[in-house]
Motif scaffolding. Structure first.
Motif, mmCIF file in Angstrom:
data_model
loop_
_atom_site.group_PDB
_atom_site.id
_atom_site.type_symbol
_atom_site.label_atom_id
_atom_site.label_comp_id
_atom_site.label_asym_id
_atom_site.label_seq_id
_atom_site.Cartn_x
_atom_site.Cartn_y
_atom_site.Cartn_z
ATOM 1 N N GLU A 104 52.015 37.998 43.593
ATOM 2 C CA GLU A 104 51.017 37.057 42.982
ATOM 3 C C GLU A 104 51.459 35.600 43.392
ATOM 4 O OE1 GLU A 104 48.245 37.984 41.645
ATOM 5 O OE2 GLU A 104 48.763 39.818 41.875
ATOM 6 N N ASN A 123 42.741 40.272 50.259
ATOM 7 C CA ASN A 123 43.455 39.721 49.133
ATOM 8 C C ASN A 123 42.910 38.304 48.826
ATOM 9 O OD1 ASN A 123 45.340 41.710 49.090
ATOM 10 N ND2 ASN A 123 46.585 40.932 50.753
ATOM 11 N N ARG A 124 42.286 37.687 49.617
ATOM 12 C CA ARG A 124 41.737 36.282 49.098
ATOM 13 C C ARG A 124 40.420 36.462 48.426
ATOM 14 N NH1 ARG A 124 42.061 34.006 54.914
ATOM 15 N NH2 ARG A 124 40.154 33.218 54.387
ATOM 16 N N LYS A 125 39.889 37.318 48.665
ATOM 17 C CA LYS A 125 38.604 37.470 48.017
ATOM 18 C C LYS A 125 38.172 38.654 47.130
ATOM 19 C CE LYS A 125 34.739 36.188 50.035
ATOM 20 N NZ LYS A 125 33.610 36.013 50.959
ATOM 21 N N GLY A 126 39.149 39.674 47.513
ATOM 22 C CA GLY A 126 38.973 41.000 46.763
ATOM 23 C C GLY A 126 38.126 41.718 47.714
ATOM 24 N N ASP A 169 35.799 44.232 47.326
ATOM 25 C CA ASP A 169 34.306 44.425 47.495
ATOM 26 C C ASP A 169 33.715 43.129 47.704
ATOM 27 O OD1 ASP A 169 34.216 46.925 46.313
ATOM 28 O OD2 ASP A 169 35.479 46.341 44.813
ATOM 29 N N ALA A 170 34.378 42.129 47.403
ATOM 30 C CA ALA A 170 33.540 40.785 47.799
ATOM 31 C C ALA A 170 33.581 40.459 49.221
ATOM 32 C CB ALA A 170 34.304 39.588 46.675
ATOM 33 N N ASN A 229 36.427 33.254 43.610
ATOM 34 C CA ASN A 229 35.365 33.301 44.450
ATOM 35 C C ASN A 229 34.502 32.531 44.119
ATOM 36 O OD1 ASN A 229 36.550 35.079 45.959
ATOM 37 N ND2 ASN A 229 35.811 36.884 45.203
ATOM 38 N N ARG A 256 46.481 45.976 43.609
ATOM 39 C CA ARG A 256 45.009 45.702 43.074
ATOM 40 C C ARG A 256 44.047 46.762 42.922
ATOM 41 N NH1 ARG A 256 44.921 39.863 45.679
ATOM 42 N NH2 ARG A 256 46.546 38.763 44.564
ATOM 43 N N ARG A 311 39.851 36.066 41.659
ATOM 44 C CA ARG A 311 40.321 35.545 42.848
ATOM 45 C C ARG A 311 39.782 33.998 43.169
ATOM 46 N NH1 ARG A 311 44.403 37.423 43.458
ATOM 47 N NH2 ARG A 311 44.428 36.481 45.482
ATOM 48 N N ARG A 353 43.104 38.861 37.173
ATOM 49 C CA ARG A 353 42.598 39.398 38.234
ATOM 50 C C ARG A 353 41.743 38.762 39.370
ATOM 51 N NH1 ARG A 353 41.969 45.595 36.008
ATOM 52 N NH2 ARG A 353 44.040 46.083 35.876
ATOM 53 N N ASP A 379 33.256 42.731 41.017
ATOM 54 C CA ASP A 379 32.167 42.720 41.938
ATOM 55 C C ASP A 379 31.691 44.235 42.216
ATOM 56 O OD1 ASP A 379 32.158 40.202 43.196
ATOM 57 O OD2 ASP A 379 34.320 40.500 43.429
#
Lengths: 203, 203
Positions: B173, B30-33, B35-36, A120, B116, A118, A116, A35
């Motif tokens: 994880e 953690n779920r989406k990242g 940046d996202a 999305n 991460r 997720r 890595r 991202d």
DNA sequence: CCTACCGATCGGTAGG
DNA sequence: CCTACCGATCGGTAGG
């Protein structure tokens, strides 16, 4: 003969073909995160403009999908062979670990990306589904090896499977191809540690 | 007495204090990242507007920094105690693994985030530096245990350290607190597998 | 008509 | 804690 020679004038740089662009993209995705990497970043890295990237790929997600497919195809081959193979479950498990390490090393960029994501987008969710299929096959193999009496039965097989392949997958976080260890050395060391343990005099 | 009662009207939902906002943020990261995840996503999750988030925190990166500090402070305590502790290197290593697993389980959201990050910003780079310090202390402990003759010496100590803590870190994880295994069970299983191996009859 | 691009800019959305 | 916005940058595409 100089017939069918390449284009004379510099109609573009040395020649960023599809594979070269994909390699650069995966490298950036791993360094900065998918991202956080813009198509502009990728273009700058390759010394071309942004629209040039879209000459090779339909979208940013297209780049991700191709990389994930590379990793998944390799791992699927290894795991399918192990699941269908001959020999004891124990021998097939040792073998699949060894081969998985080799795939992780040979295809580290795409496997790193795979580990890595997720979920999305639809592309990521599809990849996660294929990854779960692999994890399920590996968990089966561990269960079979325990049932055969080849592995310790004082720890739940699913827990064994998680920890074992957690150790394998952690390779992508630190392994460097230019470093001290080659793939076979790492694979041997990992298999030895996993099956015989770290304590002295177990082997 | 009902004195110093809470605000009468619904001046906001039940009360998103700083800790609650941070928890929700780390969960989304953690779920989406990281940046996202947008601040708008976080606001929607909490049922407030976007500016309401900035009432509690100066920036998105502020949320990240506080979460990373939580993980790093906990892990630093565990590792510092092990490095300075008494007993053999072998005993201290077993102990630090056990305690690390407990920290990973008790602080899974923030530790997951820590494992991460990619070093894209100054905050992330600072966290990576502290993480490297921890890795170095753990590698020392492994080297000491090998030097004492307590661990196998046919695998380079640095490789042992990487694989061992790769296995530990992989917990984030898949471990689910609501699942079958509690922290102590996982810690016991991991220590047993790491030191005695998976093959039957090693212990 | 192909390939491998460029300069400029589109409609939307990010963090703040 | 909200309404109303900003400077910038996002992924992607136009004509040439």
């Amino acid at each position: 003969m100089t017939a069918t020679s390449p284009p004379r004038r510099g109609r573009g740089r040395p020649g960023n073909d599809q594979a070269a662009v994909l390699r650069a993209a995966v490298d950036l995705f791993n360094r900065k995160g998918y991202d956080a990497t813009s198509i502009g970043d990728l273009a700058k890295e390759l010394g071309v403009t942004k629209p040039a990237i879209y000459h090779h790929f339909d979208s940013k997600e297209d780049l991700l999908r191709l990389a994930l497919d590379d990793a998944l195809d390799e791992l699927t081959t290894v795991v399918s062979n192990a699941s269908a193979g001959s020999g004891t479950a124990y021998a097939r498990l040792r073998d699949v670990i060894h081969r998985s390490v080799e795939v992780l090393v040979a295809h580290q960029p795409s496997v790193t990306l795979l580990l890595r994501i997720r979920g999305n987008t639809a592309v990521e969710q599809g990849a996660l589904e294929r990854r779960r299929w692999l994890d399920d096959r590996l968990a089966e193999l561990v269960r079979d090896a325990v049932a055969d009496g080849a592995l310790r039965d004082d720890v739940p097989p699913d827990l064994v499977s998680r920890l074992l392949f957690g150790m394998v997958n952690s390779l992508v976080e630190w392994y460097r191809p230019e470093g001290t260890y080659d793939a076979a050395s790492v694979a041997d060391a990992l298999v030895a540690i996993a099956f015989d343990g770290l304590a002295r005099g177990q082997a």
